[in-house]
Design a protein around this motif. Structure first.
Motif, mmCIF file in Angstrom:
data_model
loop_
_atom_site.group_PDB
_atom_site.id
_atom_site.type_symbol
_atom_site.label_atom_id
_atom_site.label_comp_id
_atom_site.label_asym_id
_atom_site.label_seq_id
_atom_site.Cartn_x
_atom_site.Cartn_y
_atom_site.Cartn_z
ATOM 1 N N HIS A 1 26.693 -23.590 -16.595
ATOM 2 C CA HIS A 1 27.315 -24.410 -15.547
ATOM 3 C C HIS A 1 26.259 -25.186 -14.752
ATOM 4 N N LEU A 2 25.391 -25.860 -15.481
ATOM 5 C CA LEU A 2 24.334 -26.663 -14.871
ATOM 6 C C LEU A 2 24.865 -28.056 -14.525
ATOM 7 N N PRO A 3 24.207 -28.761 -13.610
ATOM 8 C CA PRO A 3 24.673 -30.115 -13.269
ATOM 9 C C PRO A 3 24.468 -31.118 -14.399
ATOM 10 N N TYR A 4 23.436 -30.863 -15.250
ATOM 11 C CA TYR A 4 23.206 -31.802 -16.352
ATOM 12 C C TYR A 4 22.563 -31.093 -17.548
ATOM 13 N N ALA B 1 15.736 -19.062 -14.870
ATOM 14 C CA ALA B 1 15.391 -20.254 -14.095
ATOM 15 C C ALA B 1 16.601 -21.162 -13.917
ATOM 16 N N MET B 2 17.397 -21.305 -14.982
ATOM 17 C CA MET B 2 18.589 -22.146 -14.904
ATOM 18 C C MET B 2 19.633 -21.532 -13.967
ATOM 19 N N GLU B 3 19.825 -20.227 -14.077
ATOM 20 C CA GLU B 3 20.824 -19.559 -13.240
ATOM 21 C C GLU B 3 20.468 -19.634 -11.761
ATOM 22 N N ARG B 4 19.163 -19.588 -11.466
ATOM 23 C CA ARG B 4 18.729 -19.645 -10.062
ATOM 24 C C ARG B 4 18.809 -21.048 -9.487
ATOM 25 N N GLY B 5 18.942 -22.047 -10.339
ATOM 26 C CA GLY B 5 19.151 -23.411 -9.865
ATOM 27 C C GLY B 5 17.909 -24.121 -9.379
ATOM 28 N N HIS B 6 16.744 -23.754 -9.895
ATOM 29 C CA HIS B 6 15.520 -24.448 -9.493
ATOM 30 C C HIS B 6 15.617 -25.936 -9.838
ATOM 31 N N ASP B 7 15.032 -26.760 -8.995
ATOM 32 C CA ASP B 7 15.077 -28.212 -9.210
ATOM 33 C C ASP B 7 14.025 -28.579 -10.258
ATOM 34 N N MET B 8 14.388 -28.451 -11.521
ATOM 35 C CA MET B 8 13.453 -28.637 -12.625
ATOM 36 C C MET B 8 14.211 -29.057 -13.889
ATOM 37 N N VAL B 9 13.468 -29.549 -14.849
ATOM 38 C CA VAL B 9 14.037 -29.904 -16.154
ATOM 39 C C VAL B 9 13.308 -29.105 -17.225
ATOM 40 N N TYR B 10 14.065 -28.459 -18.079
ATOM 41 C CA TYR B 10 13.468 -27.793 -19.238
ATOM 42 C C TYR B 10 13.802 -28.621 -20.475
ATOM 43 N N VAL C 1 27.964 -33.321 -17.992
ATOM 44 C CA VAL C 1 27.704 -33.595 -16.576
ATOM 45 C C VAL C 1 28.704 -32.817 -15.733
ATOM 46 N N ASP C 2 28.212 -31.812 -15.013
ATOM 47 C CA ASP C 2 29.086 -30.954 -14.191
ATOM 48 C C ASP C 2 30.280 -30.450 -15.007
ATOM 49 N N GLY C 3 30.014 -30.049 -16.234
ATOM 50 C CA GLY C 3 31.052 -29.455 -17.084
ATOM 51 C C GLY C 3 31.832 -30.431 -17.943
ATOM 52 N N LYS C 4 31.652 -31.736 -17.733
ATOM 53 C CA LYS C 4 32.375 -32.748 -18.485
ATOM 54 C C LYS C 4 31.552 -33.204 -19.694
ATOM 55 N N ARG D 1 22.458 -21.583 -37.474
ATOM 56 C CA ARG D 1 21.590 -21.974 -36.364
ATOM 57 C C ARG D 1 22.281 -21.734 -35.020
ATOM 58 N N LYS D 2 21.542 -21.143 -34.088
ATOM 59 C CA LYS D 2 22.055 -20.949 -32.729
ATOM 60 C C LYS D 2 22.287 -22.320 -32.077
ATOM 61 N N ASP D 3 23.359 -22.441 -31.315
ATOM 62 C CA ASP D 3 23.646 -23.694 -30.612
ATOM 63 C C ASP D 3 23.230 -23.542 -29.164
ATOM 64 N N LEU D 4 21.944 -23.773 -28.891
ATOM 65 C CA LEU D 4 21.406 -23.525 -27.554
ATOM 66 C C LEU D 4 21.926 -24.518 -26.521
ATOM 67 N N THR D 5 22.230 -25.743 -26.943
ATOM 68 C CA THR D 5 22.751 -26.717 -25.977
ATOM 69 C C THR D 5 24.057 -26.210 -25.378
ATOM 70 N N MET D 6 24.908 -25.646 -26.216
ATOM 71 C CA MET D 6 26.165 -25.075 -25.727
ATOM 72 C C MET D 6 25.910 -23.853 -24.842
ATOM 73 N N VAL D 7 24.923 -23.053 -25.196
ATOM 74 C CA VAL D 7 24.573 -21.888 -24.373
ATOM 75 C C VAL D 7 24.173 -22.343 -22.969
ATOM 76 N N MET D 8 23.355 -23.397 -22.906
ATOM 77 C CA MET D 8 22.923 -23.915 -21.607
ATOM 78 C C MET D 8 24.088 -24.560 -20.848
ATOM 79 N N ALA D 9 24.968 -25.239 -21.570
ATOM 80 C CA ALA D 9 26.137 -25.842 -20.915
ATOM 81 C C ALA D 9 26.982 -24.770 -20.235
ATOM 82 N N ASN D 10 27.001 -23.594 -20.826
ATOM 83 C CA ASN D 10 27.789 -22.501 -20.250
ATOM 84 C C ASN D 10 27.073 -21.773 -19.122
#
Length: 312
Positions: free
Chosen positions: A186-189, A125-134, A254-257, A175-184
């Motif tokens: 390349h999501l807008p936020y 869902a994240m890779e496809r870029g759906h306009d949603m928040v998980y 935010v956009d990689g920053k 512990r898995k670092d899922l926030t970093m996994v999601m950051a990679n």
């Protein structure tokens, strides 16, 4: 708009009282805080993976949810909500839904349904870029089915499937670092947050995630009194110690920053967080000090890496 605590409390209630969540549970507080970031006039579709939150808030014919609500299987909250978002988009395009009505799509899942069983549908869902928040409410184990370890469970924590005994001293893996996994992805936020005294951090990050176009992800610490074993009145203190020890850093991407949104003036040792929970009681027995040192080393390493990423 700058955050105003009193004004946020006056907003429309989207998750009502009367649910069956445990006293002192972080999950309903997280949900209330995230949904308060919605504008009162906006319609929302909520998807919720099977777990503590779903089974305790939606028992037919009763519900705590005031928005459109979809209960989905444990593993597919991301896929279900992305399909709903795509359907709404198609129906607007064909004139079957009004063009002027703004609908927001928000999924909630625990760490079992997010870090582990649901990561495939979430990643898609994240890779496809759906306009949603998980939103992942991270309580660090499969709490609903008996407190089994998950990949979000911290190292050395006592669970029913990683018991602290004579031979094995709790979970053996980090512990898995899922926030970093999601950051990679390349999501807008992407953001990591928790319940803070005035809810400013979680509110502002939820607002950014909801009103940023595209796929966004929030990872929120949600302590569990049954699995972590603490008095229900200690919820705020548990969150505070997780933040002040940097076990659970508050930051956004935010956009990689990378930006760290809170840096403790006096970073506390991680034992201040660990000692509040009975699941770590075995770490404080004579001869087990090395385990606290190992956890501290991991926390420090991850914090230094976050500081490095922020400076880039």
């Amino acid at each position: 708009m700058s955050y105003n605590f009193k004004e946020s409390l006056m907003k429309k209630e989207r998750f009502t009282s009367g649910h069956r969540m445990c006293a002192g549970c972080g999950a309903p507080v997280v949900v209330k805080a995230v949904l308060r970031a919605l504008k009162d006039e906006d319609h929302a579709v909520i998807a919720c993976a099977t777990g503590c939150l779903e089974v305790s808030s939606f028992i037919y014919p009763y519900t705590s949810w005031n928005d459109s609500f979809v209960h989905t299987a444990f593993e597919c909250a991301g896929a279900t909500l992305s399909g709903v978002e795509a359907a709404y988009k198609a129906m607007k395009k064909t004139g079957k839904l009004p063009q002027d009505k703004d609908t927001k799509f928000i999924a909630f899942g625990g760490d079992g349904g997010t870090y582990d069983i649901g990561i495939q549908s979430l990643s898609g869902a994240m890779e496809r870029g759906h306009d949603m928040v998980y939103v992942c409410y991270d309580n660090g184990a499969y709490m609903n089915t008996g407190i089994q370890r998950s990949s979000a469970t911290p190292k050395f924590a006592d669970t029913t499937t990683s018991p602290a005994g004579k031979e094995i001293l709790g979970k053996q893996q980090s512990r898995k670092d899922l926030t970093m996994v999601m950051a990679n992805h390349h999501l807008p936020y992407v953001a990591q947050t928790a319940i803070t005294p005035n809810f400013k951090d979680i509110y502002e990050k939820a607002e950014k995630a909801i009103y940023t176009k595209g796929a966004c992800f929030l990872n929120v610490l949600a302590p569990c009194p049954r699995g972590w074993v603490y008095d229900s009145s200690e919820l705020a203190k548990i969150n505070k110690m997780a933040i002040e020890t940097c076990y659970w850093p508050l930051y956004e991407v935010v956009d990689g920053k990378y930006t760290i949104t809170y840096k403790p003036n006096n970073k506390l040792p991680v034992e201040e967080f660990l000692k509040l929970q009975k699941r770590f009681a075995h770490l404080f027995k004579p001869g087990n000090e090395w385990m606290i040192e190992e956890i501290q080393k991991e926390v420090d390493t991850r914090w230094e890496e976050l500081l490095r990423l922020e400076s880039m």
